[in-house]
Design a protein around this motif. Sequence first.
Motif, PDB file in Angstrom:
ATOM      1  N   TYR A 259      -6.384   3.056  56.175  1.00 42.59           N
ATOM      2  CA  TYR A 259      -6.398   2.724  57.598  1.00 42.59           C
ATOM      3  C   TYR A 259      -5.820   3.819  58.488  1.00 42.59           C
ATOM      4  CZ  TYR A 259      -7.440  -2.222  56.655  1.00 42.59           C
ATOM      5  OH  TYR A 259      -8.032  -3.397  56.305  1.00 42.59           O
ATOM      6  N   MET A 260      -5.192   4.834  57.910  1.00 41.08           N
ATOM      7  CA  MET A 260      -4.440   5.782  58.735  1.00 41.08           C
ATOM      8  C   MET A 260      -5.315   6.486  59.767  1.00 41.08           C
ATOM      9  SD  MET A 260      -1.670   8.406  57.328  1.00 41.08           S
ATOM     10  CE  MET A 260      -1.764   9.853  58.343  1.00 41.08           C
ATOM     11  N   PRO A 261      -4.802   6.650  60.994  1.00 42.55           N
ATOM     12  CA  PRO A 261      -5.605   7.370  61.985  1.00 42.55           C
ATOM     13  C   PRO A 261      -5.759   8.837  61.588  1.00 42.55           C
ATOM     14  CG  PRO A 261      -3.552   6.516  62.944  1.00 42.55           C
ATOM     15  CD  PRO A 261      -3.528   6.189  61.497  1.00 42.55           C
ATOM     16  N   ASP A 262      -6.800   9.475  62.091  1.00 42.49           N
ATOM     17  CA  ASP A 262      -7.081  10.911  61.907  1.00 42.49           C
ATOM     18  C   ASP A 262      -7.442  11.298  60.478  1.00 42.49           C
ATOM     19  OD1 ASP A 262      -6.542  11.194  64.578  1.00 42.49           O
ATOM     20  OD2 ASP A 262      -4.417  11.608  64.212  1.00 42.49           O
ATOM     21  N   SER A 263      -6.505  11.235  59.537  1.00 45.83           N
ATOM     22  CA  SER A 263      -6.858  11.739  58.210  1.00 45.83           C
ATOM     23  C   SER A 263      -7.037  10.647  57.166  1.00 45.83           C
ATOM     24  CB  SER A 263      -5.804  12.742  57.738  1.00 45.83           C
ATOM     25  OG  SER A 263      -4.528  12.356  58.174  1.00 45.83           O
ATOM     26  N   GLY A 264      -6.850   9.388  57.539  1.00 45.81           N
ATOM     27  CA  GLY A 264      -7.074   8.304  56.593  1.00 45.81           C
ATOM     28  C   GLY A 264      -8.531   8.200  56.168  1.00 45.81           C
ATOM     29  N   MET A 265      -8.798   7.334  55.187  1.00 48.12           N
ATOM     30  CA  MET A 265     -10.130   7.282  54.601  1.00 48.12           C
ATOM     31  C   MET A 265     -11.210   6.923  55.623  1.00 48.12           C
ATOM     32  SD  MET A 265     -11.489   4.896  51.485  1.00 48.12           S
ATOM     33  CE  MET A 265     -12.548   3.705  52.258  1.00 48.12           C
ATOM     34  N   ILE A 266     -11.013   5.833  56.359  1.00 43.07           N
ATOM     35  CA  ILE A 266     -12.055   5.391  57.290  1.00 43.07           C
ATOM     36  C   ILE A 266     -12.252   6.420  58.391  1.00 43.07           C
ATOM     37  CG2 ILE A 266     -12.697   3.597  58.939  1.00 43.07           C
ATOM     38  CD1 ILE A 266     -11.190   1.608  57.190  1.00 43.07           C
ATOM     39  N   ALA A 267     -11.132   6.912  58.945  1.00 44.87           N
ATOM     40  CA  ALA A 267     -11.228   7.907  60.017  1.00 44.87           C
ATOM     41  C   ALA A 267     -11.950   9.160  59.523  1.00 44.87           C
ATOM     42  CB  ALA A 267      -9.835   8.254  60.531  1.00 44.87           C
ATOM     43  N   ALA A 268     -11.609   9.611  58.307  1.00 43.17           N
ATOM     44  CA  ALA A 268     -12.237  10.825  57.780  1.00 43.17           C
ATOM     45  C   ALA A 268     -13.729  10.613  57.557  1.00 43.17           C
ATOM     46  CB  ALA A 268     -11.551  11.236  56.476  1.00 43.17           C
ATOM     47  N   PHE A 269     -14.094   9.427  57.081  1.00 51.10           N
ATOM     48  CA  PHE A 269     -15.507   9.104  56.883  1.00 51.10           C
ATOM     49  C   PHE A 269     -16.270   9.205  58.191  1.00 51.10           C
ATOM     50  CE2 PHE A 269     -15.728   6.933  52.658  1.00 51.10           C
ATOM     51  CZ  PHE A 269     -16.924   7.516  52.274  1.00 51.10           C
ATOM     52  N   LEU A 270     -15.713   8.553  59.208  1.00 55.26           N
ATOM     53  CA  LEU A 270     -16.382   8.537  60.503  1.00 55.26           C
ATOM     54  C   LEU A 270     -16.501   9.949  61.067  1.00 55.26           C
ATOM     55  CD1 LEU A 270     -14.867   5.319  62.110  1.00 55.26           C
ATOM     56  CD2 LEU A 270     -17.105   5.634  61.064  1.00 55.26           C
ATOM     57  N   THR A 271     -15.454  10.755  60.894  1.00 59.27           N
ATOM     58  CA  THR A 271     -15.498  12.128  61.372  1.00 59.27           C
ATOM     59  C   THR A 271     -16.625  12.888  60.670  1.00 59.27           C
ATOM     60  OG1 THR A 271     -13.119  11.965  61.548  1.00 59.27           O
ATOM     61  CG2 THR A 271     -14.074  14.147  61.856  1.00 59.27           C
ATOM     62  N   LYS A 272     -16.747  12.645  59.369  1.00 58.58           N
ATOM     63  CA  LYS A 272     -17.807  13.310  58.600  1.00 58.58           C
ATOM     64  C   LYS A 272     -19.180  12.930  59.116  1.00 58.58           C
ATOM     65  CE  LYS A 272     -16.957  15.321  54.273  1.00 58.58           C
ATOM     66  NZ  LYS A 272     -16.801  15.263  52.847  1.00 58.58           N
ATOM     67  N   LEU A 273     -19.313  11.663  59.519  1.00 56.90           N
ATOM     68  CA  LEU A 273     -20.592  11.187  60.025  1.00 56.90           C
ATOM     69  C   LEU A 273     -20.802  11.589  61.475  1.00 56.90           C
ATOM     70  CD1 LEU A 273     -20.604   7.574  58.540  1.00 56.90           C
ATOM     71  CD2 LEU A 273     -21.900   9.547  57.735  1.00 56.90           C
ATOM     72  N   GLY A 274     -19.794  12.247  62.063  1.00 55.51           N
ATOM     73  CA  GLY A 274     -19.911  12.694  63.439  1.00 55.51           C
ATOM     74  C   GLY A 274     -19.587  11.635  64.467  1.00 55.51           C
ATOM     75  N   ILE A 275     -19.003  10.534  64.032  1.00 54.16           N
ATOM     76  CA  ILE A 275     -18.607   9.487  64.969  1.00 54.16           C
ATOM     77  C   ILE A 275     -17.161   9.736  65.391  1.00 54.16           C
ATOM     78  CG2 ILE A 275     -18.281   6.999  65.299  1.00 54.16           C
ATOM     79  CD1 ILE A 275     -20.294   6.689  62.909  1.00 54.16           C
ATOM     80  N   PRO A 276     -16.891   9.802  66.705  1.00 57.08           N
ATOM     81  CA  PRO A 276     -15.510  10.058  67.118  1.00 57.08           C
ATOM     82  C   PRO A 276     -14.597   8.903  66.721  1.00 57.08           C
ATOM     83  CG  PRO A 276     -16.898   9.508  69.001  1.00 57.08           C
ATOM     84  CD  PRO A 276     -17.807   9.672  67.823  1.00 57.08           C
TER      85      PRO A 276
END
Lengths: 300, 293
Positions: free
Chosen positions: B126-143
């Motif tokens: 759940y962690m913001p910025d570098s957590g799993m979900i955040a990192a996934f979304l960043t990879k997919l290009g979703i802010p």
Amino acid sequence: MSSGAFTGKMLEQEPARHTRKSGKAARWLKSGLVQFVVIAIMVLNLIPLVIVLSTSLRSPDNNTNPLNLFNELSFSSYRDAFERMHFGSAFMNSVVLTGISVVLVVILAAMASYPMARIQSKWSQFLYLFFLAGLVVPGQMVLIPIVQMINNMGIPSTKYTPILMFVTCSLPFSTFLYTGFIRSGVPVEVEEAAHIDGAGLLRRFWTVVFPLLIPVTVSVIITQGIWIWNDYFFNMTFISKAADSPLPLAMLGFMGDQQNPTQWNVLFAACMLCALPLLIAFSFLQKYFVGGLTVGSVKG
Amino acid sequence: MNSTVMKKTLYLFALPALVFYLLFWIFPIGKLFQYSVTDFNGYAQTFNYIGFDNFRDLFQGGTLGNSIRNTLIYTVVSVVAGNLIGLGLALLLNMNIRGKGFYRSISYIPTLFSAIVVGFIWSYVYMPDSGMIAAFLTKLGIPSDNLNFLGSYSTALYSIIFVEIWKNVGTTMIIFLAGLQTVPNDLLEAGRIDGCGPFKLLRYVKLPLLATSITINTTLSLINGLKAFDFPFIMTNGGPGTSTNTLIYSIYKMAFTEQMFGKASALGIISFLIIIVITAVAVLLMNRKEVSA
């Protein structure tokens, strides 16, 4: 009557022949779809654990994105975690704590259930419900007076003190399982021969009844063993020395590291080390884990 | 064999367990009643009886209502969603698919992890910025800048409930699977001949026969939810603010970090009554349903 059934079957087969080809394709498509759905769910379900495993296999200073799965294979994080949590002694503490607690639970709960299952009276029914009612009591609540009480009773705070709570906390569910099992699965008749031979109650119980309780004993060992092994709460309250800590309590020393990405490799190695003993036990004794969980529920 | 002498000796078998149970489970509850009307702080040996002040404070303060609300949400969501997901998984893995034994085993794995390990793992997820979900979304290009599952008032509670469900769904599934195995095949066959589709088979044949499994799973997850403590303690410390304060976590915090044992005991008594009443009503309702089903 039989001929009627026969023609009915014939009639049913008739339209089936028409659609057999498309039916087969549809079935293939369906099973493929189901397989796909199942795999998708499993991946979603277990992806956190896969990432934890992959990250734990990196050296402590590898700070690349954890999503790049298995980009390094090193056990140096494990070595760090192993030392930091004193794995050897923590593991032994866990074995001793869980072992003693589970043996005590089995002996106490099996014996207590025997009269509750055998005697049909208001008192035995009351006793049964009295134990069962303990299920709804939260351990955290009981703990407020317990800490005080244990001090007053002069029980020293050693690494064995949590056993008192583990055993007590396990009694409601264990007596529930044992009583249900004896009631439905161990008829009084099996004891008759021993009774005629003049064997005392205690001997009759341990030599005739208890061996018949093996399925539910396995169930008690597994359901109670898992929570006792994994518990950090009672351990946290009673154990203060690092050398006395069992595995989950040793994990408490990593509190806060989950907010710091540079600590993740070692933290996740510690998580894996903490879970490893039960994972290994599960992979060898799977049949008993699954069976043990359902003994109580089917008979219930 | 049923003589009264026999009966009395037989009761002695329950004695050792009863001693443990009375000493470390029932007696403390009695003590809790006593502490609840004092200003006991846990350390001083002397304390004063202050009547029902603790209860009055609790009813006037915001902690009680907030904790009850959070606990009820926690319970309802984890019971309903946990059972639906567990049932769905069981139905899926009861079908004729390749490798279902393997899938069943791996779905059970999260159950084996200690709550403290699960808490650590999901704090990372759940962690913001570098957590799993955040990192996934960043990879997919979703802010994902505004994403803070555990840090925002509206999502923190549901995020930890999801962790609870994730950890326990393996057990729920296994119990449902065991129930499904008791559904006789000829009954399903008969249903199919009578023209039941998969949905009707589920509703009119499988579900009634699963009544016992449903009762067990619901009761277990109900008690679990009402006693929720682990994930507020490990993952959120009750925060942000008081948004993940459950009853049991509030008791713990009041007693062991704020040193208000008396007030915590009063809250304990109230929680105890709430848990007993809700569990009793639910069990009675389900027993009635089960008999009529």
